[in-house]
Design an enzyme around this catalytic site. Structure first.
Site, PDB file in Angstrom:
ATOM      1  N   HIS A  51       0.835  -1.191   0.000  1.00 16.90           N
ATOM      2  CA  HIS A  51       0.000   0.000   0.000  1.00 16.90           C
ATOM      3  C   HIS A  51       0.875   1.249   0.000  1.00 16.90           C
ATOM      4  O   HIS A  51       2.083   1.196   0.243  1.00 16.90           O
ATOM      5  CB  HIS A  51      -0.926  -0.012   1.214  1.00 16.90           C
ATOM      6  CG  HIS A  51      -2.056  -0.988   1.080  1.00 16.90           C
ATOM      7  ND1 HIS A  51      -3.101  -1.061   1.976  1.00 16.90           N
ATOM      8  CD2 HIS A  51      -2.318  -1.929   0.143  1.00 16.90           C
ATOM      9  CE1 HIS A  51      -3.951  -1.999   1.610  1.00 16.90           C
ATOM     10  NE2 HIS A  51      -3.501  -2.549   0.496  1.00 16.90           N
ATOM     11  N   GLU A  53       1.156   3.703   2.097  1.00 17.08           N
ATOM     12  CA  GLU A  53       1.835   3.993   3.353  1.00 17.08           C
ATOM     13  C   GLU A  53       3.097   3.145   3.511  1.00 17.08           C
ATOM     14  O   GLU A  53       4.135   3.627   3.986  1.00 17.08           O
ATOM     15  CB  GLU A  53       0.891   3.738   4.537  1.00 17.08           C
ATOM     16  CG  GLU A  53      -0.345   4.627   4.553  1.00 17.08           C
ATOM     17  CD  GLU A  53      -1.547   4.007   3.847  1.00 17.08           C
ATOM     18  OE1 GLU A  53      -2.678   4.302   4.271  1.00 17.08           O
ATOM     19  OE2 GLU A  53      -1.350   3.240   2.880  1.00 17.08           O
ATOM     20  N   THR A 196     -21.488  -6.002 -32.230  1.00 17.21           N
ATOM     21  CA  THR A 196     -20.170  -5.362 -32.298  1.00 17.21           C
ATOM     22  C   THR A 196     -19.069  -6.406 -32.337  1.00 17.21           C
ATOM     23  O   THR A 196     -18.090  -6.270 -33.081  1.00 17.21           O
ATOM     24  CB  THR A 196     -19.975  -4.422 -31.088  1.00 17.21           C
ATOM     25  OG1 THR A 196     -20.966  -3.400 -31.119  1.00 17.21           O
ATOM     26  CG2 THR A 196     -18.594  -3.778 -31.108  1.00 17.21           C
ATOM     27  N   ASP A 200     -16.999  -6.092 -35.747  1.00 15.10           N
ATOM     28  CA  ASP A 200     -15.705  -5.408 -35.600  1.00 15.10           C
ATOM     29  C   ASP A 200     -14.559  -6.326 -35.204  1.00 15.10           C
ATOM     30  O   ASP A 200     -13.390  -5.960 -35.372  1.00 15.10           O
ATOM     31  CB  ASP A 200     -15.824  -4.294 -34.555  1.00 15.10           C
ATOM     32  CG  ASP A 200     -16.809  -3.215 -34.956  1.00 15.10           C
ATOM     33  OD1 ASP A 200     -17.269  -3.232 -36.117  1.00 15.10           O
ATOM     34  OD2 ASP A 200     -17.132  -2.355 -34.111  1.00 15.10           O
ATOM     35  N   LEU A 204     -10.398  -5.726 -27.418  1.00 13.57           N
ATOM     36  CA  LEU A 204     -10.816  -5.102 -26.157  1.00 13.57           C
ATOM     37  C   LEU A 204      -9.726  -5.118 -25.094  1.00 13.57           C
ATOM     38  O   LEU A 204     -10.003  -5.231 -23.895  1.00 13.57           O
ATOM     39  CB  LEU A 204     -12.097  -5.758 -25.617  1.00 13.57           C
ATOM     40  CG  LEU A 204     -13.314  -5.754 -26.547  1.00 13.57           C
ATOM     41  CD1 LEU A 204     -14.503  -6.383 -25.850  1.00 13.57           C
ATOM     42  CD2 LEU A 204     -13.651  -4.340 -27.013  1.00 13.57           C
ATOM     43  N   GLY A 283     -22.515  -0.987 -29.407  1.00 11.60           N
ATOM     44  CA  GLY A 283     -23.196  -0.198 -30.415  1.00 11.60           C
ATOM     45  C   GLY A 283     -24.421   0.496 -29.848  1.00 11.60           C
ATOM     46  O   GLY A 283     -24.696   0.454 -28.638  1.00 11.60           O
ATOM     47  N   SER A 289     -29.987   0.330 -24.467  1.00  8.28           N
ATOM     48  CA  SER A 289     -30.601  -0.610 -23.526  1.00  8.28           C
ATOM     49  C   SER A 289     -30.054  -0.393 -22.118  1.00  8.28           C
ATOM     50  O   SER A 289     -30.791  -0.484 -21.129  1.00  8.28           O
ATOM     51  CB  SER A 289     -30.364  -2.060 -23.973  1.00  8.28           C
ATOM     52  OG  SER A 289     -28.999  -2.415 -23.904  1.00  8.28           O
TER      53      SER A 289
END
Length: 343
Positions: A51, A53, A196, A200, A204, A283, A289
């Site tokens: 982390h 810290e 899509t 296409d 991704l 799309g 939707s």
């Protein structure tokens, strides 16, 4: 004298360096100061790693009596790392200045309580608004118990997203393309519709910005996704959500959600599996939707100066006229927040 706001801004700047590497964890920066001098600083750089810290104190030889500026409440529980509140107590710091409280139920004020019980002075909410923006997706999930949804789409100046045949048109320029990949790195999951995916054939993945690739998800109610798509042929994990098909092949998993309240069931699945944020790059049908059924928290529209004159219409979203930036000569990047802003 340098103010609390000055040092907290430094902590927030450091937090941003974690960028797309720490999702689903929050972005956190930490600065240790005494007598106006930085004794150590750090940020959460990798999911599962130290982390902020811990990183900061690894650079500090002696922090006794110091003030610690941290952009998120120090954790008080044992997770992948020991409690950071205990670390601050061990080093006998005098004061801790915190930007935001952590809404995660495992922390949620317990870190502050532990510090105060040890006699450490605590100051809260310094540059809180800036911290809220940086960790908005993490905060939204833990406060509302559902994923933060971002919609991103690109269109021509006359509001078409593709040619009438379905053939894709490149609207992004190199600058906006990089920013899209930054968005991918900053979200835990990315989602498109089956149309899509088939038209296409996208990968991704995050390629043009440093960071990890999001979990890929496809809405495919009738399980008609082309088996030759990259999403099914490569070795990266992909979730395909259907009405009835349930199966797994390697890293590909088909999940049956049923036909009733399909998107509601999708969100319930994501909630159950702790998927905190989803970038929707689908799309028009998929985007509209989502807007009709889901609390969308952020909408990003990339508008090109190109004119198509005909084609597949862009989603009908009233973006307004404010909150946009010009990216190069031929792209405009516009953002709208919250479902309440949609018509």
């Amino acid at each position: 004298m340098l103010t609390d706001e000055f040092w907290m801004q430094r902590a927030l700047d450091l937090a941003l360096l974690g960028g797309g590497f720490v999702v689903p964890n929050p972005w956190v920066g930490c600065v240790i100061v005494r007598d106006g001098n930085i004794l150590g600083e750090g940020y959460h750089a990798q999911y599962g790693g130290p982390h902020a810290e811990v990183q900061a104190f690894s650079n500090a030889i002696d922090a006794q009596g110091s003030t610690v500026y941290v952009s998120l409440e120090p954790c008080s529980h044992i997770g992948k790392t020991p409690p950071c509140a205990d670390l601050l107590i061990k080093h006998q710091v005098k004061r801790v200045v915190i930007c935001n409280l952590d809404p995660n139920p495992l922390v949620a004020g317990q870190g502050v309580a532990k510090l105060q019980a040890a006699g450490i002075e605590v100051t809260l909410h310094v540059l809180a608004k800036q911290g809220e923006i940086i960790n908005r997706r993490f905060f939204y999930f833990h406060r509302n118990n559902k994923p933060f949804v971002t919609i991103k789409y690109a269109s021509s100046a006359d509001q078409f997203i593709a040619h009438a045949t379905g053939k894709a048109q490149q609207f992004s320029n190199p600058i906006s393309h990089q920013l899209v990949h930054r968005l991918r790195a900053e979200h835990q999951a990315i989602l498109i519709g089956v149309n899509t995916a088939n038209a296409d054939n996208p990968s991704l993945t995050t390629r043009d910005w440093p960071g990890q690739s999001p979990l890929r998800m496809v809405l495919d109610p009738h399980a008609r996704m082309n088996q030759n798509t990259q999403l099914l042929q490569d070795e990266k994990p992909t979730l395909i959500f259907t009405y009835q098909v349930e199966k797994s092949i390697g890293e590909k998993k088909w999940v049956a959600l049923g036909e009733i309240n399909f998107l509601g069931q999708l969100m319930a699945y994501c909630q159950h599996h702790r998927i905190q944020s989803i970038l929707v790059e689908g799309g028009t049908k998929t985007i509209e939707s989502f807007i009709g059924a889901v609390d969308v928290q952020e909408i990003i529209h990339i508008e090109s100066s190109q004119m198509l004159e005909s084609g597949i219409p862009a989603p009908k979203i009233e973006m307004g006229t404010s909150g946009y930036h010009n990216l190069g000569k031929n792209n405009r990047w516009q953002v709208r927040l919250g479902k309440e802003n949609l018509s």
